[in-house]
Design an enzyme around this catalytic site. Structure first.
Site, PDB file in Angstrom:
ATOM      1  N   CYS A   2     -20.398  53.503 -41.731  1.00  0.00           N
ATOM      2  CA  CYS A   2     -19.234  53.460 -40.577  1.00  0.00           C
ATOM      3  C   CYS A   2     -17.929  53.027 -41.359  1.00  0.00           C
ATOM      4  CB  CYS A   2     -19.521  52.194 -39.474  1.00  0.00           C
ATOM      5  SG  CYS A   2     -21.092  52.171 -38.864  1.00  0.00           S
ATOM      6  N   ARG A  27     -17.076  58.902 -42.315  1.00  0.00           N
ATOM      7  CA  ARG A  27     -18.333  57.996 -42.460  1.00  0.00           C
ATOM      8  C   ARG A  27     -18.799  57.468 -41.187  1.00  0.00           C
ATOM      9  NH1 ARG A  27     -17.881  54.163 -46.784  1.00  0.00           N
ATOM     10  NH2 ARG A  27     -19.066  52.666 -45.471  1.00  0.00           N
ATOM     11  N   TRP A  74     -21.194  55.034 -37.080  1.00  0.00           N
ATOM     12  CA  TRP A  74     -22.374  55.779 -37.136  1.00  0.00           C
ATOM     13  C   TRP A  74     -23.563  54.792 -36.831  1.00  0.00           C
ATOM     14  CZ3 TRP A  74     -23.493  60.710 -38.375  1.00  0.00           C
ATOM     15  CH2 TRP A  74     -24.866  60.944 -39.004  1.00  0.00           C
ATOM     16  N   ASN A 100     -19.702  46.694 -40.367  1.00  0.00           N
ATOM     17  CA  ASN A 100     -20.410  47.649 -40.940  1.00  0.00           C
ATOM     18  C   ASN A 100     -21.489  46.933 -41.501  1.00  0.00           C
ATOM     19  OD1 ASN A 100     -18.534  49.657 -40.587  1.00  0.00           O
ATOM     20  ND2 ASN A 100     -17.945  49.926 -42.752  1.00  0.00           N
ATOM     21  N   GLY A 101     -22.778  47.825 -41.674  1.00  0.00           N
ATOM     22  CA  GLY A 101     -23.965  47.191 -42.281  1.00  0.00           C
ATOM     23  C   GLY A 101     -25.098  46.980 -41.211  1.00  0.00           C
ATOM     24  N   GLU A 488     -37.391  69.374 -57.126  1.00  0.00           N
ATOM     25  CA  GLU A 488     -35.800  69.215 -56.722  1.00  0.00           C
ATOM     26  C   GLU A 488     -34.849  69.003 -58.069  1.00  0.00           C
ATOM     27  OE1 GLU A 488     -32.638  67.661 -54.646  1.00  0.00           O
ATOM     28  OE2 GLU A 488     -34.389  68.824 -54.161  1.00  0.00           O
ATOM     29  N   LYS A 492     -31.490  71.367 -58.261  1.00  0.00           N
ATOM     30  CA  LYS A 492     -30.068  70.762 -58.475  1.00  0.00           C
ATOM     31  C   LYS A 492     -29.589  71.252 -59.530  1.00  0.00           C
ATOM     32  CE  LYS A 492     -29.339  68.756 -55.080  1.00  0.00           C
ATOM     33  NZ  LYS A 492     -30.492  69.306 -54.536  1.00  0.00           N
ATOM     34  N   GLU A 495     -28.608  74.993 -58.394  1.00  0.00           N
ATOM     35  CA  GLU A 495     -27.559  74.899 -57.425  1.00  0.00           C
ATOM     36  C   GLU A 495     -26.109  74.953 -58.092  1.00  0.00           C
ATOM     37  OE1 GLU A 495     -29.158  73.222 -53.234  1.00  0.00           O
ATOM     38  OE2 GLU A 495     -29.079  71.810 -55.046  1.00  0.00           O
ATOM     39  N   HIS A 511     -51.922  77.724 -68.441  1.00  0.00           N
ATOM     40  CA  HIS A 511     -52.036  79.108 -67.635  1.00  0.00           C
ATOM     41  C   HIS A 511     -51.066  79.926 -67.560  1.00  0.00           C
ATOM     42  CE1 HIS A 511     -56.162  77.171 -66.694  1.00  0.00           C
ATOM     43  NE2 HIS A 511     -55.580  75.799 -66.563  1.00  0.00           N
ATOM     44  N   LYS A 608     -23.399  74.010 -47.112  1.00  0.00           N
ATOM     45  CA  LYS A 608     -23.909  72.771 -46.561  1.00  0.00           C
ATOM     46  C   LYS A 608     -25.276  72.860 -45.482  1.00  0.00           C
ATOM     47  CE  LYS A 608     -24.375  68.579 -47.289  1.00  0.00           C
ATOM     48  NZ  LYS A 608     -25.044  68.092 -48.680  1.00  0.00           N
TER      49      LYS A 608
END
Length: 613
Positions: A2, A27, A74, A100-101, A488, A492, A495, A511, A608
């Site tokens: 937030c 945020r 948020w 926040n938190g 992954e 990255k 990308e 193999h 995105k």
């Protein structure tokens, strides 16, 4: 995540608060609000939706105060609504708080306060804070000059979890009190004007003299002075830092790129995702998912369906679901799932993952699954997104908005919440793996601090990036969950650096892929499972023998003599290791891209949110 803004000075507060919120809206954007002191009373304007909802209220034109606090939210506790929006007031409406938190012990504190006669109007964890402050304020001597700050101090001592708070009181209308723990907060100063924010960009147009608060700091702010207290409530001296960022850099909070900022936000995003779902010595809390033991015992299979990085998060989570629930798990790509006529029915549980919640292939696959009678769970980072509206149940990550196209903190947050969900299922089923479950819970709670340790170890990665940035091909290898991370890590690099790379299971080298290994080819290996150390070391030695140079990510005892380039990460159960082992490779991809002079945040041809099939 937030956004917080505050102001005290000689100017009208409301325009400054709104301006700051607009800069912080990335945020959080499901609700917003401001509080000022007008005619010795706290005036609150708040609503669900974006900041413009507050900006367009006619009441804002009548606010004249030169002191105020503000918040853009948020949601973590309670759906987006006016009642759940910040600021929150105590019962007497003399204290206002933005936060926040996550307050992990809010239920315990709510019970205490209800027994003391307090009522609650929202579903949030934050509402305990103003009521606690009022409770302690009423216990202080009436003539105490430190009554307000003492009450805030006593209240935050009761809080468990993370917080950055601003507190306003109509009883002491010449000051704001702020405090932080595990959530950022800064104060800017320009003469008698004081500006408070969770991020520097919100206040940088007003001042570049910024106090950056440390964990445990508490500050009493008037327009004439500030008193800083440390975590032991001792008065300390602080010196402001001169911030010299340009506007574009300021949006990135001082980081050169959004991707780097988001990589370094992972300790926070992991902590926020864990939230109050997991507390020491308690069961995992997924109260939003109504799934019974009878249902789980009767299903034949769990599918995890997603695209790209989200799909790799699913692969990294497959092992923990199978280990803890003994239910077979199949991970599938959304774009393939519905076209291959999968064998699914009412006895199939399907988890769909999408950071944006708008991934077209994943939404289409979800609709197809529902048509077959399968129960569906959405895992998303965006409240109210399409996938969350379609699914039977929704589990939110709390990574906060991710600006860079290449996902980083969303990936680790997804694995974190999936691990917690696997533990939740095991507890529903009454698993006999009590010791393993308790150990995994303890290790999950340690992940934020361990992620911070990983981020401190970057020099070798920077140096290695300078060596390999001109290469055309790289290979990533691993076994078990390490193979999932290899996929992954390879993605990255593709990308954002445009280097061709492949990921293989280490045992598959003989193999076919080993034919591609020759002098000076780079191979990145992962070893985080103690059961597989000897075999994994042997596989890496095979490529070294054929001339490859290697980089090893490990938390096992591996000889530096054999592997000169080793990045050590903290020990963690291999079922959770992808959350930590991927971070060095996110950084490596970033540093390689920077060496090549590429646009890290906006790689070519990529978007995105993939909202078309």
């Amino acid at each position: 995540m937030c956004g917080i803004v505050g102001y005290i000075g000689n100017s009208k507060a409301s325009p400054i608060l709104i301006n700051g919120l607009l800069k912080l809206e990335y945020r959080g954007y499901d609700s917003a609000g401001i509080a000022t002191i007008e005619n010795n009373n706290i005036s609150v304007l708040k609503n669900k939706g974006r900041v413009k909802e507050i900006q367009n209220m006619k009441e804002i034109n009548y606010l004249e105060s030169n002191i105020g606090i503000a918040h853009t939210r948020w949601a973590t506790h309670g759906k987006p609504s006016r009642e759940n929006a910040h600021p929150h007031l105590d019962n007497s409406k003399t204290f206002a708080v933005v936060h926040n938190g996550i307050i992990e012990n809010h239920e315990e504190l709510t019970t205490f306060l209800k027994n003391a006669g307090y009522n609650f109007l929202s579903e949030t964890d934050t509402e305990v804070i103003p009521n606690l402050i009022h409770y302690y304020y009423s216990k202080e001597e009436n003539n105490s000059k430190d009554r307000f700050v003492n009450a805030v101090r006593k209240a935050i001592l009761d809080l468990k979890g993370s917080y950055a708070i601003e507190v306003l009181s109509s009883l002491e209308s010449d000051r704001i009190i702020v405090a932080r723990k595990d959530s950022p907060l800064v104060i800017g100063i320009n003469g008698d004007e004081k500006y408070i924010a969770s991020d520097i960009p919100a206040i940088l147009e007003y001042t570049n003299n910024i106090y950056i608060l440390n964990d445990g700091d508490l500050v009493e702010i008037t327009n004439k002075a500030m008193t800083f207290y440390d975590e032991n409530f001792k008065i300390i001296e602080k010196t402001p830092e001169l911030i010299t960022w340009d506007a574009k850099a300021a949006d990135k909070n001082g980081y050169e790129d959004f991707m780097l900022k988001e990589i370094y936000e992972q300790p926070t995003s992991i902590r926020e995702t864990i939230g109050t779902r997991l507390r020491p010595n308690e069961k995992c809390d997924f109260s939003e998912i109504n799934i019974s033991k009878e249902y789980l015992s009767g299903i034949s299979r769990i599918y995890i369906v997603a695209c790209g990085t989200a799909m790799y998060a699913g692969l990294a989570s497959k092992a923990i679901f199978e280990r803890l629930t003994s239910i077979p798990v199949e991970v599938d790509i959304s774009s393939e799932f519905r076209y291959r006529e999968p064998l699914i029915d009412e006895n199939t549980l399907i988890i769909f993952i999408s950071q944006s919640g708008e991934t077209a292939d994943t939404i289409a696959a979800l609709k197809n699954a529902k048509a077959h009678g399968s129960k569906t769970i959405a895992v998303s980072n965006v409240i109210g997104s399409s996938i969350t509206r379609e699914a039977d149940f929704t589990v939110y990550t709390h990574a906060g908005p991710e600006i860079a196209v290449a996902s980083t903190k969303a990936y680790t947050s997804q694995i974190t919440v999936l691990a917690l969900l696997a533990l939740h299922f095991a507890e529903i089923l009454g698993s006999n793996e009590k010791e393993l479950i308790n150990n995994l819970k303890n290790e999950i709670l340690e992940l934020p601090s361990k992620a911070s340790i990983v981020l401190e170890n970057t020099e070798l990665l920077k140096a290695f990036a300078k060596i390999i940035y001109n290469e055309k091909d790289l290979f990533f290898i691993g076994r078990g969950t390490d193979y999932a991370v290899s996929l992954e890590a390879s993605l990255k690099l593709k990308e954002i650096s445009y280097i061709h790379s492949e990921a293989y299971q280490s045992g598959e080298l003989k193999h076919g892929p080993i034919a591609l290994i020759e002098d000076d080819v780079t191979v990145v290996g992962f070893i985080t499972d103690r059961r597989l150390v000897d075999k994994s070391v042997s596989n890496l030695q095979e490529v070294i023998t054929r001339g490859a140079k290697t980089l090893l990510i490990t938390n096992q005892d591996v000889s530096q003599d054999v592997f000169p380039n080793i990045v050590n990460i903290p020990k963690v159960n291999h079922l959770l290791s992808p959350i930590l082992s991927v971070i060095p490779l996110q950084l490596l991809a970033y540093y390689v891209s920077k060496e090549k002079g590429l646009d890290v945040d906006k790689p070519r041809n990529l978007a995105k949110s993939v909202t078309v099939e």
